[in-house]
Write an enzyme that holds these catalytic residues in place. Structure first.
Site, PDB file in Angstrom:
ATOM      1  N   CYS A   2       0.839  -1.176   0.000  1.00 18.12           N
ATOM      2  CA  CYS A   2       0.000   0.000   0.000  1.00 18.12           C
ATOM      3  C   CYS A   2       0.890   1.247   0.000  1.00 18.12           C
ATOM      4  O   CYS A   2       1.849   1.332   0.761  1.00 18.12           O
ATOM      5  CB  CYS A   2      -0.952   0.097   1.184  1.00 18.12           C
ATOM      6  N   ARG A  27       4.096  -0.562  -4.703  1.00 15.10           N
ATOM      7  CA  ARG A  27       3.737  -1.052  -3.375  1.00 15.10           C
ATOM      8  C   ARG A  27       2.422  -1.818  -3.362  1.00 15.10           C
ATOM      9  O   ARG A  27       2.068  -2.423  -2.349  1.00 15.10           O
ATOM     10  CB  ARG A  27       3.633   0.120  -2.388  1.00 15.10           C
ATOM     11  N   TRP A  74      -2.541  -2.827  -1.643  1.00 12.36           N
ATOM     12  CA  TRP A  74      -2.218  -4.252  -1.692  1.00 12.36           C
ATOM     13  C   TRP A  74      -3.114  -4.879  -0.631  1.00 12.36           C
ATOM     14  O   TRP A  74      -2.942  -4.646   0.569  1.00 12.36           O
ATOM     15  CB  TRP A  74      -0.745  -4.483  -1.368  1.00 12.36           C
ATOM     16  N   ASN A  98      -1.581   2.282   5.397  1.00 12.27           N
ATOM     17  CA  ASN A  98      -0.680   1.201   5.006  1.00 12.27           C
ATOM     18  C   ASN A  98      -0.366   0.427   6.284  1.00 12.27           C
ATOM     19  O   ASN A  98       0.086   1.013   7.255  1.00 12.27           O
ATOM     20  CB  ASN A  98       0.592   1.821   4.395  1.00 12.27           C
ATOM     21  N   GLY A  99      -0.642  -0.890   6.272  1.00 11.38           N
ATOM     22  CA  GLY A  99      -0.366  -1.692   7.464  1.00 11.38           C
ATOM     23  C   GLY A  99      -1.575  -2.541   7.818  1.00 11.38           C
ATOM     24  O   GLY A  99      -2.459  -2.761   6.981  1.00 11.38           O
ATOM     25  N   GLU A 479      16.448 -19.368  -5.675  1.00 15.23           N
ATOM     26  CA  GLU A 479      16.135 -18.062  -6.256  1.00 15.23           C
ATOM     27  C   GLU A 479      15.535 -18.237  -7.661  1.00 15.23           C
ATOM     28  O   GLU A 479      14.577 -17.552  -8.032  1.00 15.23           O
ATOM     29  CB  GLU A 479      17.410 -17.202  -6.290  1.00 15.23           C
ATOM     30  N   LYS A 483      11.910 -16.890  -8.730  1.00 17.07           N
ATOM     31  CA  LYS A 483      11.694 -15.967  -9.869  1.00 17.07           C
ATOM     32  C   LYS A 483      10.641 -16.539 -10.798  1.00 17.07           C
ATOM     33  O   LYS A 483       9.732 -15.839 -11.230  1.00 17.07           O
ATOM     34  CB  LYS A 483      12.986 -15.745 -10.678  1.00 17.07           C
ATOM     35  N   GLU A 486       7.034 -16.544  -9.196  1.00 15.32           N
ATOM     36  CA  GLU A 486       6.385 -15.252  -8.909  1.00 15.32           C
ATOM     37  C   GLU A 486       5.976 -14.496 -10.166  1.00 15.32           C
ATOM     38  O   GLU A 486       5.020 -13.739 -10.144  1.00 15.32           O
ATOM     39  CB  GLU A 486       7.232 -14.376  -7.986  1.00 15.32           C
ATOM     40  N   HIS A 502      16.039 -38.161  -1.637  1.00 15.55           N
ATOM     41  CA  HIS A 502      15.323 -38.346  -0.369  1.00 15.55           C
ATOM     42  C   HIS A 502      13.843 -37.990  -0.519  1.00 15.55           C
ATOM     43  O   HIS A 502      13.168 -37.722   0.467  1.00 15.55           O
ATOM     44  CB  HIS A 502      15.982 -37.513   0.729  1.00 15.55           C
ATOM     45  N   LYS A 602       5.980  -4.716  -4.115  1.00 19.81           N
ATOM     46  CA  LYS A 602       7.438  -4.631  -4.021  1.00 19.81           C
ATOM     47  C   LYS A 602       7.937  -4.503  -2.583  1.00 19.81           C
ATOM     48  O   LYS A 602       8.918  -5.103  -2.213  1.00 19.81           O
ATOM     49  CB  LYS A 602       7.898  -3.409  -4.832  1.00 19.81           C
TER      50      LYS A 602
HETATM   51  C1  F6R Z   1      11.346 -11.629  -4.923  1.00 20.35           C
HETATM   52  C2  F6R Z   1      11.361 -10.454  -4.078  1.00 20.35           C
HETATM   53  C3  F6R Z   1      11.040 -10.609  -2.644  1.00 20.35           C
HETATM   54  C4  F6R Z   1      11.906  -9.676  -1.785  1.00 20.35           C
HETATM   55  C5  F6R Z   1      11.443  -9.734  -0.320  1.00 20.35           C
HETATM   56  C6  F6R Z   1      12.321  -8.892   0.567  1.00 20.35           C
HETATM   57  O1  F6R Z   1      11.711 -11.338  -6.239  1.00 20.35           O
HETATM   58  O2  F6R Z   1      11.598  -9.365  -4.531  1.00 20.35           O
HETATM   59  O3  F6R Z   1      11.162 -11.928  -2.224  1.00 20.35           O
HETATM   60  O4  F6R Z   1      13.233 -10.078  -1.897  1.00 20.35           O
HETATM   61  O5  F6R Z   1      10.132  -9.271  -0.241  1.00 20.35           O
HETATM   62  O6  F6R Z   1      12.275  -7.553   0.191  1.00 20.35           O
HETATM   63  P1  F6R Z   1      13.366  -6.528   0.695  1.00 20.35           P
HETATM   64  O7  F6R Z   1      14.669  -6.932   0.057  1.00 20.35           O
HETATM   65  O8  F6R Z   1      12.893  -5.199   0.232  1.00 20.35           O
HETATM   66  O9  F6R Z   1      13.449  -6.648   2.173  1.00 20.35           O
END
Ligand code: F6R
Length: 607
Positions: A2, A27, A74, A98-99, A479, A483, A486, A502, A602
């Protein structure tokens, strides 16, 4: 999560609010809305979905008014629809939030019992009603807001305007960030300084528990108890220019391609180009003597910590505990006084990482933060800040932030190894040289883009994909899987290659692509055996390795991508790039919203 923005302006503010929301859309993008005062009355425009829908609504029904608040959502409580979109309002008060208000169920019940009609399913709406009740009890706006804040549990940044009050906005912060911007006869609030960058460069960040009474002339800031407090006004270095895609189709692709540059920028700030020494801000003495170090983060940043664990334990001979922030913070672990905790965060605002930091601080730890945003809460609350020079990362999927985090953590590893006497000068020279080569090698890796796009074509029908790796390639496998899931919405799992037998090997058949990340290192032969096991069961292997490794696989039935031969130390930085590109192309071919994937945001400022 948000984004909120508020303006007391000189002219109509709706367009400026929307421009602020555009910069905050990373956000959250489930719905958006603005509220202004029109002849003293609260008027709102809200729309489900992305900001463009709100813009269209405002075009049909423009909103005048010199004071207003805006929100991009969000969703936490209540589905993303117009009724649940912020601002939430009564006839007296409008609120953006926001929260999460954790005690909203009790508050809702209390408000209903007092005759209030709540129209949304959100936690936020209770704030508007609570303040309204206190106003009806005869309190002034600031007093009513303070009384309401005392009733709220949970995390919030709030922006509030009041019917009939053309020169009054209140901002409040507990848990979620809020910045106040000072203009010339205008005042602003925003979730971050980026939102306010075109409007003002003079910013105050509210401290935990602060709330501010804002008029055209300035802000009076109060702490949680209501005492007037002074908070520093800083000049932000953020540019007002709206960050563009620079000719790329998506921010994510642009950010992947920026990696040679930003890894180089980051390296230059930590490696002396002439002496080739690593130069970090003074490290705590405890890092030399500590029996153990704790690394904590979320998501992609957590995987950066996982890589660093391998490095620090192996190269610096420093035992490392690594944990996901949302687990660590509730484990109530005892931490040795004087120990060191390192948190990693692109945004510097992630709620769980921040809470983990505060827990560690309460346990007497020295806090090191690896952050991309030097003005963030995590940066401000840390003892030592190691900045990643990735520049603004707009794509929701983290790419350049991750590889620059790895770059900083690699430099830190070498500095700690030297300080602990764990590294010979010759080995240090070799590893620093390998690091200095990374930007050029990253550019080489990008040359595989076309090949990876072709490979992606063969993956779009897959419903499951496995990623395997050992050692520092294991977090890169995790990772890669993150990627892919998501942004393409294909289910993917990362596994330690040795763990396959396993259980997960039962998943293998000809429909499951298996991406193996295996640079030539001392574990290569072991991973090669795991590849044989997958192929023997009909699995479709995609192999990311170097020419030597590909040669070592012999006549195996696998699609191979030949990456540069590099020192295994820096391989995780470089091998991140093809997994990013692969996920990107799969997502583009599937037609998903690459930069703003569904359900995500984000900056994760809720728990
Ligand atoms: C995945 C991604 C998230 C962030 C996570 C932490 O592509 O971007 O998994 O890595 O939300 O975010 P930060 O680094 O801002 O604490």
């Amino acid at each position: 999560m948000c984004g909120i923005v508020g303006i007391i302006g000189k002219g109509d503010v709706a367009d400026l609010l929307v421009a602020g929301l555009r910069r905050l859309e990373y956000r959250g993008y489930d719905s958006a809305g603005v509220a202004t005062l029109v002849n003293g009355r609260i008027e709102r425009r809200r729309a489900e979905g992305k900001l463009v829908n709100l813009e269209a609504r405002l075009k049909e029904q423009p909103l005048p008014g010199r004071i207003g608040i805006g929100h991009t959502r969000w969703a936490t409580h209540g589905i993303p629809n117009e009724t649940n979109a912020h601002p939430h309002a009564t006839d007296r008060v409008a609120v953006v939030h926001n929260g999460i208000i954790e005690n909203f169920v009790e508050l809702r019940a209390e408000l209903k019992a007092r005759g209030c009609t709540l129209e949304s399913e959100t936690d936020t709406e209770v704030v508007a009603h609570l303040i309204t009740l206190y106003l009806k009890d005869g309190m002034k706006p600031a007093e009513a807001t303070h009384a309401a804040l005392k009733r709220l549990q949970g995390a919030f940044a709030l922006g509030i305007v009041f019917a009939g009050e053309h020169d009054l906005m209140i901002g409040a912060r507990r848990g979620s960030p809020l910045a106040i911007g000072y203009g010339d006869g205008e005042m602003f609030i925003g979730s971050d300084a980026l939102a306010l960058a075109p409007l003002t460069q003079r910013i105050t960040y509210l401290d935990e528990g602060d709330w501010a009474v804002i008029t055209q002339q300035g802000a009076t800031i109060h702490d949680a108890e209501g005492h007037v407090v002074k908070r520093e006004i800083r000049a932000t270095a953020l540019s007002g220019a709206l960050i563009g895609k620079g000719g790329y189709r998506h921010f994510m692709l642009k950010e992947i391609y920026e990696q040679p540059q930003v890894i180089g920028d980051t390296l230059r700030s930590y490696v002396n180009p002439t002496s080739r020494d690593i130069t970090l801000p003074s490290l705590p003495e405890a890092l030399v003597t500590a029996p153990r170090m704790t690394l904590v983060a979320c998501g992609t940043a957590f995987y950066a910590c996982m890589v660093a664990k391998y490095w620090l334990e192996r190269i610096a001979r420093l035992p490392v505990e690594v944990d996901i922030a949302s687990e660590f913070r509730y484990r109530a672990a005892d931490m040795p006084k004087g120990g060191v905790t390192l948190v990693v965060s692109q945004s510097g605002e992630t709620a769980d990482t921040l809470a983990a930091l505060r827990y560690a601080r309460a346990q007497g730890q020295h806090i090191i933060a690896v952050v991309n945003s030097p003005e963030s809460t995590i940066a401000r609350e840390s003892d030592t800040v190691l900045q990643t020079l990735a520049g603004p990362e707009i794509g929701v999927a983290s790419t350049k932030a991750f590889t620059t985090q790895l770059t900083v953590l690699a430099c830190l590893t070498l500095a700690v190894a030297r300080a602990r006497g764990a590294l010979s000068a010759a080995d240090e020279g070799r590893l620093v040289s390998a690091l200095i080569e990374v930007p050029a090698r990253a550019a080489d890796v990008l040359n595989h883009d076309g090949r990876l796009r072709d490979l992606a074509q063969g993956m779009i029908e897959a419903t499951d994909v496995l990623y395997l790796g050992r050692g520092t390639s294991y977090p890169i496998a995790l990772e890669g899987a993150l990627k892919l899931k998501e942004i393409s919405y294909i289910h993917a799992e990362g596994y330690a290659a040795g763990e396959m037998k396993h259980g997960p090997i039962a998943l293998i058949d000809e429909t499951v692509p298996v991406i193996v990340i295996a640079p030539s290192d001392e574990l290569f032969e072991k991973t090669a055996s795991n590849i044989q096991e997958v192929v023997a069961r009909g699995g479709r292997v995609v192999f990311f390795g170097d020419a030597k490794g590909i040669g070592g696989l012999g006549d195996i039935d696998a699609t191979c991508i030949a990456l540069p031969e590099v020192d295994p130390f820096v391989a995780p930085i470089l091998y991140s790039i093809p997994v990013q590109l692969l996920a990107y192309h799969v997502a583009v071919l599937k037609g998903t919203d690459v930069d703003q994937p569904r359900n995500l945001a984000k900056s994760v400022t809720v728990e």
